[in-house]
Each structure stands twice: as C-alpha cells, then as structure tokens.
Design a protein around this motif. Structure first.
Motif, mmCIF file in Angstrom:
data_model
loop_
_atom_site.group_PDB
_atom_site.id
_atom_site.type_symbol
_atom_site.label_atom_id
_atom_site.label_comp_id
_atom_site.label_asym_id
_atom_site.label_seq_id
_atom_site.Cartn_x
_atom_site.Cartn_y
_atom_site.Cartn_z
ATOM 1 N N SER A 37 0.837 -1.203 0.000
ATOM 2 C CA SER A 37 0.000 0.000 0.000
ATOM 3 C C SER A 37 0.873 1.255 0.000
ATOM 4 C CB SER A 37 -0.953 -0.001 1.190
ATOM 5 O OG SER A 37 -0.229 0.160 2.386
ATOM 6 N N ALA A 38 2.051 1.165 0.626
ATOM 7 C CA ALA A 38 2.968 2.314 0.588
ATOM 8 C C ALA A 38 3.463 2.542 -0.830
ATOM 9 C CB ALA A 38 4.148 2.068 1.531
ATOM 10 N N LEU A 39 3.619 1.453 -1.590
ATOM 11 C CA LEU A 39 4.130 1.600 -2.962
ATOM 12 C C LEU A 39 3.142 2.344 -3.856
ATOM 13 C CD1 LEU A 39 5.879 -1.810 -3.781
ATOM 14 C CD2 LEU A 39 6.928 0.388 -3.261
ATOM 15 N N ASP A 40 1.845 2.112 -3.673
ATOM 16 C CA ASP A 40 0.863 2.813 -4.526
ATOM 17 C C ASP A 40 1.051 4.326 -4.417
ATOM 18 O OD1 ASP A 40 -0.270 0.519 -5.452
ATOM 19 O OD2 ASP A 40 -1.984 0.546 -4.083
ATOM 20 N N GLY A 41 1.132 4.817 -3.177
ATOM 21 C CA GLY A 41 1.329 6.260 -2.978
ATOM 22 C C GLY A 41 2.686 6.699 -3.498
ATOM 23 N N GLY A 42 3.688 5.881 -3.268
ATOM 24 C CA GLY A 42 5.041 6.214 -3.727
ATOM 25 C C GLY A 42 5.106 6.344 -5.237
ATOM 26 N N ARG A 43 4.367 5.487 -5.929
ATOM 27 C CA ARG A 43 4.397 5.530 -7.405
ATOM 28 C C ARG A 43 3.810 6.837 -7.931
ATOM 29 N NH1 ARG A 43 2.974 -0.917 -7.599
ATOM 30 N NH2 ARG A 43 5.145 -1.512 -7.224
ATOM 31 N N GLY A 89 4.020 9.662 -6.336
ATOM 32 C CA GLY A 89 5.080 10.649 -6.071
ATOM 33 C C GLY A 89 6.172 10.588 -7.125
ATOM 34 N N ILE A 90 6.593 9.365 -7.483
ATOM 35 C CA ILE A 90 7.641 9.211 -8.504
ATOM 36 C C ILE A 90 7.156 9.797 -9.831
ATOM 37 C CG2 ILE A 90 9.033 7.559 -9.837
ATOM 38 C CD1 ILE A 90 9.798 7.639 -6.904
ATOM 39 N N ALA A 91 5.880 9.526 -10.174
ATOM 40 C CA ALA A 91 5.340 10.048 -11.434
ATOM 41 C C ALA A 91 5.403 11.578 -11.440
ATOM 42 C CB ALA A 91 3.903 9.574 -11.622
ATOM 43 N N ALA A 92 5.062 12.187 -10.318
ATOM 44 C CA ALA A 92 5.087 13.651 -10.245
ATOM 45 C C ALA A 92 6.514 14.182 -10.377
ATOM 46 C CB ALA A 92 4.464 14.113 -8.926
ATOM 47 N N VAL A 93 7.452 13.523 -9.708
ATOM 48 C CA VAL A 93 8.853 13.948 -9.805
ATOM 49 C C VAL A 93 9.338 13.812 -11.251
ATOM 50 C CG1 VAL A 93 11.222 13.354 -9.118
ATOM 51 C CG2 VAL A 93 9.415 13.409 -7.401
ATOM 52 N N ALA A 94 8.947 12.708 -11.904
ATOM 53 C CA ALA A 94 9.384 12.473 -13.283
ATOM 54 C C ALA A 94 8.855 13.566 -14.212
ATOM 55 C CB ALA A 94 8.909 11.099 -13.747
ATOM 56 N N VAL A 95 7.618 13.987 -13.982
ATOM 57 C CA VAL A 95 7.053 15.054 -14.816
ATOM 58 C C VAL A 95 7.828 16.356 -14.590
ATOM 59 C CG1 VAL A 95 5.023 16.522 -15.177
ATOM 60 C CG2 VAL A 95 4.765 14.035 -15.026
ATOM 61 N N GLY A 96 8.141 16.650 -13.341
ATOM 62 C CA GLY A 96 8.901 17.870 -13.046
ATOM 63 C C GLY A 96 10.274 17.853 -13.702
ATOM 64 N N ASP A 140 -7.353 11.088 -3.936
ATOM 65 C CA ASP A 140 -7.962 12.112 -3.078
ATOM 66 C C ASP A 140 -9.440 11.816 -2.813
ATOM 67 O OD1 ASP A 140 -5.598 13.395 -2.936
ATOM 68 O OD2 ASP A 140 -6.145 15.099 -4.197
ATOM 69 N N ALA A 141 -10.095 11.176 -3.769
ATOM 70 C CA ALA A 141 -11.520 10.868 -3.622
ATOM 71 C C ALA A 141 -11.732 9.578 -2.829
ATOM 72 C CB ALA A 141 -12.169 10.752 -4.998
ATOM 73 N N GLY A 142 -10.646 8.963 -2.371
ATOM 74 C CA GLY A 142 -10.756 7.737 -1.583
ATOM 75 C C GLY A 142 -11.128 6.522 -2.418
ATOM 76 N N LYS A 143 -10.906 6.595 -3.728
ATOM 77 C CA LYS A 143 -11.247 5.471 -4.612
ATOM 78 C C LYS A 143 -10.004 4.620 -4.874
ATOM 79 C CE LYS A 143 -14.969 7.907 -6.942
ATOM 80 N NZ LYS A 143 -15.361 8.684 -8.108
ATOM 81 N N PRO A 144 -10.186 3.362 -5.315
ATOM 82 C CA PRO A 144 -9.022 2.534 -5.669
ATOM 83 C C PRO A 144 -8.226 3.210 -6.792
ATOM 84 C CG PRO A 144 -11.035 1.215 -5.627
ATOM 85 C CD PRO A 144 -11.462 2.649 -5.496
ATOM 86 N N TYR A 145 -6.902 3.202 -6.663
ATOM 87 C CA TYR A 145 -6.095 3.901 -7.677
ATOM 88 C C TYR A 145 -4.783 3.168 -7.989
ATOM 89 C CZ TYR A 145 -3.018 5.459 -3.918
ATOM 90 O OH TYR A 145 -2.127 5.479 -2.866
ATOM 91 N N GLY A 146 -4.635 1.925 -7.484
ATOM 92 C CA GLY A 146 -3.385 1.194 -7.670
ATOM 93 C C GLY A 146 -2.956 1.060 -9.132
ATOM 94 N N PRO A 147 -3.808 0.494 -9.994
ATOM 95 C CA PRO A 147 -3.383 0.341 -11.399
ATOM 96 C C PRO A 147 -3.116 1.692 -12.070
ATOM 97 C CG PRO A 147 -5.308 -1.020 -10.929
ATOM 98 C CD PRO A 147 -5.107 -0.138 -9.727
ATOM 99 N N GLN A 148 -3.926 2.702 -11.702
ATOM 100 C CA GLN A 148 -3.720 4.033 -12.300
ATOM 101 C C GLN A 148 -2.393 4.633 -11.831
ATOM 102 O OE1 GLN A 148 -6.610 2.963 -11.030
ATOM 103 N NE2 GLN A 148 -7.904 2.982 -12.833
#
Ligand SMILES: Cc1cc2nc3c(=O)[nH]c(=O)nc-3n(C[C@H](O)[C@H](O)[C@H](O)COP(=O)(O)OP(=O)(O)OC[C@H]3O[C@@H](n4cnc5c(N)ncnc54)[C@H](O)[C@@H]3O)c2cc1C
Length: 271
Positions: A128-134, A136-143, A198-206
């Motif tokens: 579950s920590a990895l989902d959030g981490g991914r 974050g990584i995506a945002a850093v990559a865009v920056g 943010d909406a509390g919905k499943p977001y792992g694959p996304q």
C-alpha cells in the motif's frame, strides 16, 4: 516526520529479492519482549541517516511454496537499535543527495510493541505504501522532464547554425513538439490518478500507469534534451547530463517498469 525533523526509511528489498519482493528472507523471531532480527535489507534510501527503519521481515511460516507474502511483518526499528548496522553508501549514477545503503541486521533487538498492525500484515503494508510512492515518482518524473524540456527549448532558440537558430529547423521543432506533448500527457495521467486517491477510490493500477508512462517519458525527454544541446548536452556546463542521470532510477525503483506492466496487466485480467 511531518515537521521535517525525522527521517524514515523503507526496507523491503534484499539482495536476493527485488522485483519478487515477497521472497525476502530476513527473519524476526520473538524472544521475550523483543523480536530478534537477522538478515540484510538492500538499497535502503536514507540508509545510515534515517531516524527509524520500517523493516519488512519474516516472522511466520511462508506459504506452501516456501516464500510469498505469508508471514511477512513490519517492524519499526529506531536507528540506535543494537545490531542494526548501516553499510557504506552505494556509489550511484544519480540521486546522490540521498544515501542508499544496505542495512545489516545482526541479532538486532526490536521491541515487540514496535510491530505495525499484526504479524503477517507486513506485505500488505509494504504494497500500500508503494501505490502512494508511485504517484510521487510520477510527479517527480514530470517535473524533471519539464525542466529538461525547458532547457532544450531555451537552448534551441538561442543556438545558431547554418545562419539560423536551430529551433527554426523543422526537424528540431517537431522533436520539441513531441517532447512537450509527452510531458503534458504524463502530467494529465498522474493528476488523474491523484484525483482518484484524493476521492478515496481505488487507484493502484492508475498509479502504476502514471509511474510507467511518466518515467518512460522522463527518460526519453532527458535523453533527447542532450541531443538538442549537442556536445554541450554531454558535459557538465549545462544540467542536461545530470537530468539524464537522475531520470534512470525512476524506471527502476518503486517497482521496475516491467513490474508496473505486471500490476496493470493483472488488474485487467484477474479481477
Ligand atoms: C537508488 C535506489 C534506491 C532504492 N531505494 C529503495 C528503498 O528505499 N527501499 C527498498 O526496499 N528498495 C529500494 N530500492 C530497490 C528497488 O526497489 C529495486 O532495485 C527494484 O525493485 C528492482 O529490484 P532488483 O534491483 O533486485 O532487480 P531485479 O528484480 O533483479 O530485476 C532485474 C531486471 O529483471 C526484470 N524483471 C524481474 N522480474 C521480471 C518479470 N516477472 N517480468 C519481466 N521482467 C522482470 C526487472 O524489471 C529488471 O529489469 C532502491 C533501488 C535504487 C537503485
């Protein structure tokens, strides 16, 4: 941690278990009021500098296959835990402002009340920590990709060859247009995944899709930015070569991009 005073570290990987993280072998055995931990966690970001370490360890019997997520637990170990021994930092091609090190656990005694959730809950916590981490990584990559694009555009509009700015050549303009399109698409994808979160919905694959697309985009944009700068992109006078070096790890950690494809594929075929 929220105040920025304490640094944590996430210790899942081991020398023999990277993509197959559930194959970890570091063992924790209950002895009185402590767990005694033996093994080594590899590639620990903040290793040697963290104030505490989330250790994913095996407390119970593994599944019938002798490995797998069963029996993995999460312990919160303070940096001054006896037997918790950070090794010298790795010498990396990028990400040099954060240390990465192996943490040897040699009979390390962690108080049993530092077990997070219950025994056997560790792999679920780690994933579950990895989902959030991914995200974050995506945002850093865009920056990072945006920074490389900005540099490429700025250089291309100043550098002159054949009597014109190189940006005026269609071959160059089309390249920059493709890069800008990819960056914009990557940004939209990670923001879309973040809105689900943010909406509390499943977001792992996304989150996996965002990490995969944004980091591949970042690698492409930082590579092409060097091309736009020509020889100047290859030397340290400009930040292009650093951007390129910083991009690579994002295709590897928080699950390699092959692993992201596995996560996305399974979400489609194994509901
Ligand atoms: C700078 C840095 C910081 C890190 N920080 C941390 C941290 O803080 N905490 C932590 O726990 N870990 C951390 N890691 C470890 C990182 O998560 C692993 O490196 C990553 O999961 C890959 O594991 P591996 O290196 O063992 O590669 P391997 O798993 O050995 O993979 C090697 C190659 O095989 C491919 N592969 C493996 N399995 C498959 C498959 N089934 N199908 C197709 N291809 C496959 C991989 O995609 C990769 O290309 C960090 C790594 C680095 C480099």
């Amino acid at each position: 941690m929220l105040a920025g005073d304490l640094l944590g570290a996430y210790c899942l990987s081991e020398a023999g278990s990277g993509s197959d993280a559930a194959a970890l072998v570091t063992r924790a055995t209950l002895d009185g009021t402590d767990y005694v931990v033996d093994g080594a966690k590899a590639w620990v970001t903040h290793g040697g500098h963290a104030d505490f370490y989330n250790l994913m360890v095996r407390t119970g019997s593994p599944g019938a296959d002798g490995a797998g997520p069963h029996g993995i637990s999460c312990l919160l170990a303070a940096s001054d835990t006896p037997g918790l021994l950070p090794q010298p930092p790795e010498k990396k091609m990028g990400m040099r402002s954060a240390h990465t090190a192996t943490i040897v656990l040699d009979g390390a005694r962690v108080p049993a009340d530092r077990l997070i959730a219950g025994e056997g809950e560790g792999f679920r916590i780690a994933m579950s920590a990895l989902d959030g981490g991914r995200l974050g990584i995506a945002a850093v990559a865009v920056g990072l990709a945006q920074a490389a694009l900005d540099l490429a555009v700025s250089y291309a509009t100043e550098r002159r060859q054949f009597g014109s700015t190189i940006a005026s050549f269609q071959g160059m303009e089309f390249l920059l247009a493709d890069l800008a399109t990819q960056v914009e698409a990557a940004r939209a994808l990670y923001l879309s995944a973040a809105r689900l979160h943010d909406a509390g919905k499943p977001y792992g694959p996304q989150a996996s899709m965002a990490k995969l697309f944004a980091t591949d985009t970042c690698m492409r944009v930082t590579t092409d930015a060097i091309q736009v700068l020509g020889g100047a992109g290859y030397v340290e006078d400009y930040p292009a070569e650093r951007y390129f070096r910083e991009a690579k790890v994002m295709q590897i950690f928080e699950g390699t991009n092959q692993v992201q494809r596995i996560v996305i594929g399974r979400s489609l075929t194994r509901s």
